[in-house]
Scaffold this motif. Structure first.
Motif, PDB file in Angstrom:
ATOM      1  N   GLY A  74       0.831  -1.211   0.000  1.00 33.90           N
ATOM      2  CA  GLY A  74       0.000   0.000   0.000  1.00 33.90           C
ATOM      3  C   GLY A  74       0.861   1.255   0.000  1.00 33.90           C
ATOM      4  O   GLY A  74       0.562   2.233  -0.682  1.00 33.90           O
ATOM      5  N   TYR A  75       1.934   1.212   0.772  1.00 33.81           N
ATOM      6  CA  TYR A  75       2.856   2.356   0.847  1.00 33.81           C
ATOM      7  C   TYR A  75       3.483   2.620  -0.523  1.00 33.81           C
ATOM      8  O   TYR A  75       3.621   3.761  -0.946  1.00 33.81           O
ATOM      9  CB  TYR A  75       3.926   2.027   1.886  1.00 33.81           C
ATOM     10  CG  TYR A  75       4.663   3.235   2.436  1.00 33.81           C
ATOM     11  CD1 TYR A  75       4.004   4.206   3.191  1.00 33.81           C
ATOM     12  CD2 TYR A  75       6.033   3.391   2.228  1.00 33.81           C
ATOM     13  CE1 TYR A  75       4.683   5.292   3.705  1.00 33.81           C
ATOM     14  CE2 TYR A  75       6.721   4.477   2.751  1.00 33.81           C
ATOM     15  CZ  TYR A  75       6.032   5.421   3.492  1.00 33.81           C
ATOM     16  OH  TYR A  75       6.711   6.491   3.998  1.00 33.81           O
ATOM     17  N   PHE A  76       3.818   1.545  -1.221  1.00 38.65           N
ATOM     18  CA  PHE A  76       4.363   1.691  -2.584  1.00 38.65           C
ATOM     19  C   PHE A  76       3.304   2.241  -3.544  1.00 38.65           C
ATOM     20  O   PHE A  76       3.604   3.107  -4.379  1.00 38.65           O
ATOM     21  CB  PHE A  76       4.891   0.342  -3.100  1.00 38.65           C
ATOM     22  CG  PHE A  76       5.157   0.343  -4.578  1.00 38.65           C
ATOM     23  CD1 PHE A  76       6.293   0.943  -5.096  1.00 38.65           C
ATOM     24  CD2 PHE A  76       4.248  -0.227  -5.470  1.00 38.65           C
ATOM     25  CE1 PHE A  76       6.527   0.967  -6.470  1.00 38.65           C
ATOM     26  CE2 PHE A  76       4.472  -0.201  -6.837  1.00 38.65           C
ATOM     27  CZ  PHE A  76       5.624   0.399  -7.336  1.00 38.65           C
ATOM     28  N   PHE A  77       2.067   1.744  -3.440  1.00 38.79           N
ATOM     29  CA  PHE A  77       1.002   2.263  -4.314  1.00 38.79           C
ATOM     30  C   PHE A  77       0.807   3.762  -4.071  1.00 38.79           C
ATOM     31  O   PHE A  77       0.337   4.488  -4.936  1.00 38.79           O
ATOM     32  CB  PHE A  77      -0.316   1.518  -4.087  1.00 38.79           C
ATOM     33  CG  PHE A  77      -0.294   0.081  -4.544  1.00 38.79           C
ATOM     34  CD1 PHE A  77       0.085  -0.236  -5.839  1.00 38.79           C
ATOM     35  CD2 PHE A  77      -0.662  -0.952  -3.692  1.00 38.79           C
ATOM     36  CE1 PHE A  77       0.101  -1.566  -6.276  1.00 38.79           C
ATOM     37  CE2 PHE A  77      -0.647  -2.273  -4.113  1.00 38.79           C
ATOM     38  CZ  PHE A  77      -0.266  -2.589  -5.401  1.00 38.79           C
ATOM     39  N   GLY A  78       1.154   4.215  -2.873  1.00 39.27           N
ATOM     40  CA  GLY A  78       1.098   5.642  -2.555  1.00 39.27           C
ATOM     41  C   GLY A  78       2.356   6.376  -2.962  1.00 39.27           C
ATOM     42  O   GLY A  78       2.518   7.544  -2.637  1.00 39.27           O
ATOM     43  N   GLY A  79       3.264   5.694  -3.649  1.00 41.63           N
ATOM     44  CA  GLY A  79       4.443   6.352  -4.219  1.00 41.63           C
ATOM     45  C   GLY A  79       5.668   6.357  -3.336  1.00 41.63           C
ATOM     46  O   GLY A  79       6.621   7.089  -3.609  1.00 41.63           O
ATOM     47  N   LYS A  80       5.683   5.564  -2.267  1.00 45.96           N
ATOM     48  CA  LYS A  80       6.829   5.597  -1.354  1.00 45.96           C
ATOM     49  C   LYS A  80       7.379   4.189  -1.090  1.00 45.96           C
ATOM     50  O   LYS A  80       6.721   3.195  -1.366  1.00 45.96           O
ATOM     51  CB  LYS A  80       6.422   6.289  -0.056  1.00 45.96           C
ATOM     52  CG  LYS A  80       6.075   7.754  -0.300  1.00 45.96           C
ATOM     53  CD  LYS A  80       5.790   8.494   0.965  1.00 45.96           C
ATOM     54  CE  LYS A  80       5.437   9.943   0.630  1.00 45.96           C
ATOM     55  NZ  LYS A  80       5.003  10.680   1.818  1.00 45.96           N
ATOM     56  N   TYR A 105       1.345  -7.469  -8.829  1.00 46.46           N
ATOM     57  CA  TYR A 105       1.155  -6.034  -9.093  1.00 46.46           C
ATOM     58  C   TYR A 105       2.487  -5.306  -9.265  1.00 46.46           C
ATOM     59  O   TYR A 105       2.508  -4.093  -9.309  1.00 46.46           O
ATOM     60  CB  TYR A 105       0.338  -5.393  -7.952  1.00 46.46           C
ATOM     61  CG  TYR A 105      -1.142  -5.717  -7.998  1.00 46.46           C
ATOM     62  CD1 TYR A 105      -1.609  -6.980  -7.636  1.00 46.46           C
ATOM     63  CD2 TYR A 105      -2.080  -4.777  -8.411  1.00 46.46           C
ATOM     64  CE1 TYR A 105      -2.959  -7.282  -7.691  1.00 46.46           C
ATOM     65  CE2 TYR A 105      -3.438  -5.067  -8.457  1.00 46.46           C
ATOM     66  CZ  TYR A 105      -3.872  -6.325  -8.099  1.00 46.46           C
ATOM     67  OH  TYR A 105      -5.214  -6.610  -8.146  1.00 46.46           O
TER      68      TYR A 105
END
Lengths: 182, 192
Positions: A74-80, A105
């Motif tokens: 989720g943190y990666f999907f938020g760009g981080k 994904y």
């Protein structure tokens, strides 16, 4: 930048090399990691103690390893970018999170996995079978992995992070006893 | 009201900038076909939408994150609610669409029917929990309740008991890699 492995004594008075916790965390920050999550292992005691005091690398204590994969994804999907810590017992728990989320994904994740079930764990039968199959499990999951060592740890980390970014997939670092905590 | 009625109504209520994480199976299919925008439609990872929502909420604290999950999925990842309550991100909203069934796999029963969600979630430390039985409710009244609940500030959990869906929707045509790409493009250039 110069990195030093610090010398400490274990309970038997033997000298051991160990990676300096602050230095490895500073290195991870310099590579863009801003969050950490996972489930503890005693091998990561020093690291998690430091993370709990670190405002720039918040540690989220997950209840399960697959949950930690969810949080980090989720943190990666938020760009981080975050990294994970778990015992190799967690490799059994993360199967679906890994294959049907992170790998499917294309989520880059850096997963530190303690390598339990080797010689120091001779009196801990609960770790032995997973210790035996750990590297086979990683291979079966198609997870690129490295064994983190005290010497040249920054080179090993750099290799693994570069690979993670290149393939945009999870990669794994196996951590034996004494490398990050006594 | 049915689950699809809830998701259709959410299309009118949610803001264009709100980021939605939908649980695998029918919920994601409905989110794909009935909501607008490129959302994070999960195809697998049963039990993980709440934890994915938590990670997203931490990475994008200025955005509102809405997790849409069925009851079977929510219960599989129940312990992740404890982590959410502990971290307490004010921008995370969790909506449980509870038909008391594993509907995607053919309507097998879940263990949801006897749970008091309000007591359970409050016990975990999230006091902002509302639970409604929408099964025999007039659509207009249900829509009003949704509107009122969704506009609440701070972290909340909204538990909605719904009737079983009757619509059949096509699968999501995007490969998950495309879902990632399209979702990340939504906030390209906004990252600090």
């Amino acid at each position: 930048m110069i990195f030093i492995a610090i010398v400490e004594c274990n309970l038997l008075g033997e000298t051991v090399l160990m990676i300096n916790t602050i230095e490895i965390l500073d290195y991870l920050k310099s590579k863009g990691f801003t969050l950490s999550t996972g489930v503890p292992c005693s091998y990561f005691k020093n690291v998690i103690n430091s993370l709990e005091k670190d405002d720039t690398l918040q540690y989220i204590p997950a209840t399960r390893e697959d949950e930690a994969i969810g949080i980090a994804s989720g943190y990666f999907f938020g760009g981080k970018q975050s990294f994970l810590l778990m015992q190799n017992s967690g490799l059994a728990t993360i199967g679906d999170a890994l294959t049907s989320l992170a790998q499917l994904y294309k989520v880059p994740l850096l997963i530190f996995v303690s390598y339990r079930g080797l010689e120091p764990d001779a009196d801990f039968p609960e770790h032995l079978i997973m210790g035996d199959v750990t590297e086979n499990v990683l291979k079966a999951y198609h997870l690129p992995y490295w064994i983190l060592e005290e010497e040249n740890w920054q080179n090993i980390l750099e290799l693994s992070i570069n690979k993670m970014n290149e393939i945009s997939l999870p990669v794994c670092l196996l951590v034996k006893q004494g490398v990050l905590s006594l | 009201m049915k689950g699809a009625d809830v998701i259709s109504e959410l299309k009118r209520i949610l803001g264009d900038d709100d980021l939605v994480v939908s649980s695998n199976g029918n919920v994601s299919r409905q989110a794909y076909h009935l909501l607008s925008g490129s959302q994070l439609y999960l195809r697998g990872s049963m039990g993980l939408p709440v934890s994915i929502g938590l990670g997203l909420a931490l990475a994008q604290p200025e955005k509102t994150i809405v997790v849409l999950t069925g009851d079977g999925n929510f219960l599989m990842g129940l312990s992740s609610m404890s982590t959410v309550a502990y971290i307490n991100p004010s921008n995370l909203k969790i909506i449980i669409i509870d038909n008391q069934l594993y509907a995607t796999t053919g309507g097998q029963e879940t263990s949801s029917s006897q749970i008091n969600y309000k007591t359970m979630i409050e016990g975990m430390g999230i006091l902002n929990i509302r639970s409604f039985d929408l099964r025999d409710m007039d659509q207009d009244i249900g829509n009003l309740l949704l509107l009122e609940s969704i506009e609440e500030e701070g972290i909340y959990v909204l538990h909605l008991q719904v009737e079983e869906d009757t619509i059949e929707l096509d699968n999501i045509p995007w490969h998950p890699e495309q879902i990632t790409e399209n979702f990340k493009n939504r906030h390209k250039g906004e990252l600090k």
